[in-house]
Design an enzyme around this catalytic site. Structure first.
Site, mmCIF file in Angstrom:
data_model
loop_
_atom_site.group_PDB
_atom_site.id
_atom_site.type_symbol
_atom_site.label_atom_id
_atom_site.label_comp_id
_atom_site.label_asym_id
_atom_site.label_seq_id
_atom_site.Cartn_x
_atom_site.Cartn_y
_atom_site.Cartn_z
ATOM 1 C CB CYS A 1 10.532 -0.242 2.616
ATOM 2 S SG CYS A 1 11.261 0.311 1.090
ATOM 3 C CE LYS B 1 -3.245 -8.386 -4.090
ATOM 4 N NZ LYS B 1 -3.683 -7.366 -3.077
ATOM 5 C CB SER C 1 4.886 -7.376 5.761
ATOM 6 O OG SER C 1 3.953 -8.351 5.352
ATOM 7 C CD GLU D 1 8.650 -2.571 8.159
ATOM 8 O OE1 GLU D 1 7.941 -3.583 7.958
ATOM 9 O OE2 GLU D 1 9.178 -1.933 7.238
ATOM 10 C CG PHE E 1 -0.255 0.469 2.493
ATOM 11 C CD1 PHE E 1 -0.143 1.828 2.777
ATOM 12 C CD2 PHE E 1 0.318 -0.435 3.380
ATOM 13 C CE1 PHE E 1 0.513 2.267 3.931
ATOM 14 C CE2 PHE E 1 0.980 -0.005 4.518
ATOM 15 C CZ PHE E 1 1.071 1.345 4.797
HETATM 16 P P1 NAD Z 1 1.586 -6.602 3.156
HETATM 17 O O1 NAD Z 1 2.604 -7.675 3.218
HETATM 18 O O2 NAD Z 1 0.507 -6.582 4.165
HETATM 19 O O3 NAD Z 1 0.830 -6.645 1.728
HETATM 20 C C1 NAD Z 1 1.530 -6.633 0.515
HETATM 21 C C2 NAD Z 1 0.696 -7.337 -0.547
HETATM 22 O O4 NAD Z 1 0.512 -8.710 -0.167
HETATM 23 C C3 NAD Z 1 -0.688 -6.748 -0.734
HETATM 24 O O5 NAD Z 1 -0.998 -6.721 -2.112
HETATM 25 C C4 NAD Z 1 -1.592 -7.718 0.035
HETATM 26 O O6 NAD Z 1 -2.886 -7.773 -0.517
HETATM 27 C C5 NAD Z 1 -0.873 -9.044 -0.154
HETATM 28 N N1 NAD Z 1 -1.097 -9.965 0.985
HETATM 29 C C6 NAD Z 1 -1.263 -9.632 2.286
HETATM 30 N N2 NAD Z 1 -1.435 -10.742 3.030
HETATM 31 C C7 NAD Z 1 -1.362 -11.789 2.192
HETATM 32 C C8 NAD Z 1 -1.464 -13.211 2.363
HETATM 33 N N3 NAD Z 1 -1.656 -13.759 3.568
HETATM 34 N N4 NAD Z 1 -1.339 -13.991 1.272
HETATM 35 C C9 NAD Z 1 -1.135 -13.454 0.061
HETATM 36 N N5 NAD Z 1 -1.050 -12.134 -0.175
HETATM 37 C C10 NAD Z 1 -1.147 -11.303 0.874
HETATM 38 O O7 NAD Z 1 2.387 -5.217 3.128
HETATM 39 P P2 NAD Z 1 1.805 -3.731 3.196
HETATM 40 O O8 NAD Z 1 1.313 -3.467 4.565
HETATM 41 O O9 NAD Z 1 0.902 -3.472 2.042
HETATM 42 O O10 NAD Z 1 3.143 -2.886 2.931
HETATM 43 C C11 NAD Z 1 4.027 -2.488 3.941
HETATM 44 C C12 NAD Z 1 5.256 -3.380 3.972
HETATM 45 O O11 NAD Z 1 5.920 -3.342 2.707
HETATM 46 C C13 NAD Z 1 6.298 -2.911 4.981
HETATM 47 O O12 NAD Z 1 6.798 -4.036 5.661
HETATM 48 C C14 NAD Z 1 7.386 -2.281 4.116
HETATM 49 O O13 NAD Z 1 8.672 -2.284 4.689
HETATM 50 C C15 NAD Z 1 7.322 -3.155 2.909
HETATM 51 N N6 NAD Z 1 7.928 -2.531 1.741
HETATM 52 C C16 NAD Z 1 9.122 -3.011 1.326
HETATM 53 C C17 NAD Z 1 9.757 -2.440 0.232
HETATM 54 C C18 NAD Z 1 11.071 -2.968 -0.241
HETATM 55 O O14 NAD Z 1 11.491 -2.634 -1.352
HETATM 56 N N7 NAD Z 1 11.749 -3.789 0.529
HETATM 57 C C19 NAD Z 1 9.143 -1.365 -0.434
HETATM 58 C C20 NAD Z 1 7.907 -0.902 0.023
HETATM 59 C C21 NAD Z 1 7.299 -1.503 1.115
#
Ligand code: NAD
Length: 499
Positions: A281, A173, A226, A384, A149
């Site tokens: 991130c 997605k 995450s 985090e 997000f």
């Molecule tokens: P999230 O892991 O909750 O969701 C990311 C995606 O995964 C979304 O599209 C979500 O719908 C999907 N998802 C969630 N739960 C799932 C499941 N159980 N099974 C399958 N798909 C699932 O992450 P978020 O809250 O949207 O984003 C924040 C996180 O992203 C933070 O941890 C941040 O550090 C990380 N991030 C990392 C980078 C990087 O380059 N390392 C960049 C941006 C954000």
């Protein structure tokens, strides 16, 4: 109530599953739209459509594909204000931050204009007698991108751009929290000349994601989010024989040496720790001053700066420092972690736990928080937080400070503030973290370098954007060729014909 769609074959298509996620306005706490959650069958249909569109796109010459990127740059610039407004409305970040989100995505699209150069391949003349050998880079076919997000424009563009430039079809997605900008970008790609069907947007949750991971058609998976989900997606995608790159969470340390310019360091920490409400991130969430005197000076400089931060909705003008966090659950989680810090003995030197904004009492606002004397066994250090919370962990020596960053399970970004070249060079060489800043708090590489962390911040081999992205979204084929007529005869014939 506005009902959002999927983007299938170049058109908005309503969801059929009957399942929806609420899309909030984080500033007011109101539900502003319903986002359809695709069923497995809807996701499979989108994958099949992408597969049907891919061969013609893959056969389109790279220069024509690059022209789509060129047109996309123009269209994004044309619509910048509209896109930024839509982004802020669902995410909550300020308009300058939303424009930054779009701009950093746009820069990767600009980089993709170089696709013909990036995809040129290799050639060895006379690898043996009359034998030539050449390697070419071909698209994978259909690839999936599952995005977070926090950067609803930048993150999809970092993956969709290179994947398309390489000749793949993409099923995106996006996050169910802020899906509108990805849908708008998909529409712009069609206006830019991308054939319909090459880029599909499927909104959804685990059901859609698992369908992408298990599909025999999908050849590559890019994930950002995450760490637990990154690990899950990497394991399942690779177990199914797919290429995968999965980027996870972070806990970025900034080390402040006694010789650092303390005003510069404090200013840097304000932007890096609290910008976008800490939902980056690459946010700095841990400051490690070396020596108590450095720590005392730093705290003295940080406190008034943190207290001055203006937290308000993005509609409140250009001097807003940051807006609300993305959901009520995120707010509660962050406040819970702040309370745990207090219970576990850290000093909360700027405490805004009772923060509330008149007229926006139901919004998901969290005021800025500053902790001093945090220790490495506390939850606020290990986890985090992804909110506007900066922890100061005091180190006695440089060795203790660098060891702390090296021992942390995450390895996305880090920074050191010092005037000493020797220390800076040692830090850059030894640290086991993917992106390093020297007097630069958020060292996000530009589009033509690659972006990625180490340790639990990344699962896979190839990074985002830069040359790695062209490697990730293509596979190499190597041809060894010998022609039966033989070199000599062919040469003589050619010579005769010219007489
Ligand atoms: P999230 O892991 O909750 O969701 C990311 C995606 O995964 C979304 O599209 C979500 O719908 C999907 N998802 C969630 N739960 C799932 C499941 N159980 N099974 C399958 N798909 C699932 O992450 P978020 O809250 O949207 O984003 C924040 C996180 O992203 C933070 O941890 C941040 O550090 C990380 N991030 C990392 C980078 C990087 O380059 N390392 C960049 C941006 C954000």
């Amino acid at each position: 109530m506005k009902e959002l769609s999927h983007w299938i074959n170049g058109e908005n298509v309503k969801g059929k599953s009957g399942r929806f996620a609420d899309v909030f306005n984080p500033a007011t706490g109101e539900v502003q739209a319903k986002c359809p959650m695709a069923s497995a069958a809807e996701t499979e249909a989108a994958i099949a459509n992408a597969a049907a569109a891919q061969p013609a796109w893959g056969a389109t010459n790279p220069q024509k594909r690059a022209r789509v990127m060129m047109a996309m740059v123009g269209l994004m610039n044309r619509d910048m204000d509209k896109l930024a407004e839509a982004l802020s409305r669902e995410h909550g970040k300020t308009i300058p931050d939303a424009k930054g989100d779009l701009q950093r995505g746009l820069e990767v699209i600009e980089y993709c204009i170089g696709a013909p150069q990036m995809l040129k391949g290799e050639f060895t003349d006379d690898a043996g007698p009359g034998i030539d050998m050449y390697s070419m880079r071909q698209p994978l076919g259909v690839v999936a991108a599952i995005m977070p997000f926090n950067f609803p424009a930048m993150m999809p563009l970092w993956h969709v751009g290179p994947a398309l430039a390489c000749g793949n079809a993409v099923v995106l997605k996006p996050s169910e929290r802020d899906p509108s900008v990805p849908l708008m970008l998909a529409e712009l790609f069609v206006e830019a000349g991308l054939p319909k069907g090459v880029f599909q947007v499927v909104n959804g949750d685990k059901e859609a994601v698992d369908t992408l991971l298990d599909s025999e058609i999908v050849q590559g998976v890019s994930f950002v989010g995450s760490t637990p989900i990154a690990h899950y997606i990497y394991s399942r995608a690779t177990a199914n024989g797919k290429r995968a790159q999965c980027f996870g969470g972070a806990k970025n340390h900034m080390i402040i040496m006694p010789d650092a310019d303390m005003d510069q360091a404090a200013d840097a920490l304000i932007g890096a720790g609290f910008g976008a409400a800490g939902e980056r991130c690459m946010a700095v969430s841990v400051a490690v001053p070396v020596g108590d005197a450095t720590a005392d000076k730093l705290i003295e400089k940080l406190v008034p700066r943190v207290e001055k931060l203006r937290v308000a909705p993005y509609t409140d003008g250009d001097d807003v420092d940051f807006g609300p966090v993305v959901t009520r659950e995120a707010k509660e989680r962050i406040l819970g972690l702040i309370n745990s810090g207090v219970e576990q003995g850290a000093e909360l030197v700027v405490d805004n736990r009772d923060f509330s904004l008149q007229g926006y009492e139901n919004g998901f606002f969290v005021g800025p928080h500053l902790f001093d004397k945090v220790t490495t066994d506390m939850d606020i250090y290990k986890t985090e937080i992804f909110g506007p919370v900066l922890s100061v962990v005091r180190a006695k020596t440089y060795e203790e400070a660098i060891g702390m960053a090296m021992d942390h399970e995450y390895g996305n970004g880090t920074a050191i503030f010092t005037r000493d070249g020797d220390t800076a060079r040692d830090f850059a060489h030894r640290i086991n973290i993917g992106m390093v800043g020297i007097n630069v708090p958020i060292p996000v590489p530009l589009a033509y370098h690659t972006f990625g962390g180490w340790k639990k911040s990344m699962f896979g081999d190839l990074n985002q954007h830069g040359p790695d992205s062209f490697k990730f979204y293509t596979r190499t084929k190597t041809v060894t060729a010998r022609w039966p007529s033989g070199l000599k005869e062919g040469g003589e014939f050619h010579f005769k014909a010219m007489d």
